[in-house]
Enzyme design. Structure first.
Site, short mmCIF file in Angstrom:
data_model
loop_
_atom_site.label_atom_id
_atom_site.label_comp_id
_atom_site.label_asym_id
_atom_site.label_seq_id
_atom_site.Cartn_x
_atom_site.Cartn_y
_atom_site.Cartn_z
N ARG A 6 22.63 0.72 11.71
CA ARG A 6 21.41 1.26 12.39
C ARG A 6 21.70 1.76 13.53
O ARG A 6 22.43 1.17 14.29
CB ARG A 6 20.32 0.28 12.46
CG ARG A 6 19.01 0.74 13.21
CD ARG A 6 17.96 -0.43 13.39
NE ARG A 6 18.62 -1.57 13.87
CZ ARG A 6 19.07 -1.92 15.10
NH1 ARG A 6 18.94 -0.85 16.03
NH2 ARG A 6 19.50 -3.02 15.32
N HIS A 35 15.48 -0.56 17.02
CA HIS A 35 14.40 -0.86 16.02
C HIS A 35 13.14 0.02 16.22
O HIS A 35 12.64 0.40 15.31
CB HIS A 35 14.27 -2.44 15.95
CG HIS A 35 15.43 -3.04 15.25
ND1 HIS A 35 15.72 -3.29 13.81
CD2 HIS A 35 16.25 -4.12 15.54
CE1 HIS A 35 16.56 -3.96 13.37
NE2 HIS A 35 17.13 -4.57 14.52
N TYR A 86 22.60 -6.50 22.69
CA TYR A 86 23.14 -7.22 21.53
C TYR A 86 24.38 -6.43 20.91
O TYR A 86 24.98 -6.85 20.19
CB TYR A 86 22.31 -7.71 20.78
CG TYR A 86 21.17 -6.64 19.97
CD1 TYR A 86 21.59 -5.93 18.85
CD2 TYR A 86 19.92 -6.72 20.39
CE1 TYR A 86 20.56 -5.19 18.47
CE2 TYR A 86 18.93 -5.71 20.01
CZ TYR A 86 19.43 -4.77 19.04
OH TYR A 86 18.65 -4.23 18.53
#
Length: 81
Positions: free
Chosen positions: A53, A57, A66
């Site tokens: 990804r 999100h 992260y």
């Protein structure tokens, strides 16, 4: 316990394969095999295309918390589109 969706398909009694979702040729090959199986009357095939990804999100997410910029830059090198 299954470690992947493809394994869950096999446990459910139908074909399941895992493929590198960033490899267009590998995805096309898996799709061709699944189509041939279906046309031969051999049932469905679940294709689990694993990919990275590249975006957050959601608009509320900040992926830089992260993952490092180097990790993201490396992932972009494998982006097929």
């Amino acid at each position: 316990m299954s470690k992947s969706l493809a394994q869950k398909a096999i446990a459910g009694g139908f074909a399941g394969v895992q493929v590198d979702g960033n490899d267009v040729i590998a995805v096309r090959h898996a799709m061709g095999l699944a189509l041939a199986r279906a046309r031969a009357g051999d049932g469905p095939t679940l294709i689990e295309a694993q990919t990275y990804r590249l975006a957050d999100h959601t608009t509320a997410d900040d992926a830089s918390r992260y993952r490092s910029p180097d990790e993201l830059a490396e992932a972009w090198k494998h982006e097929p589109i």
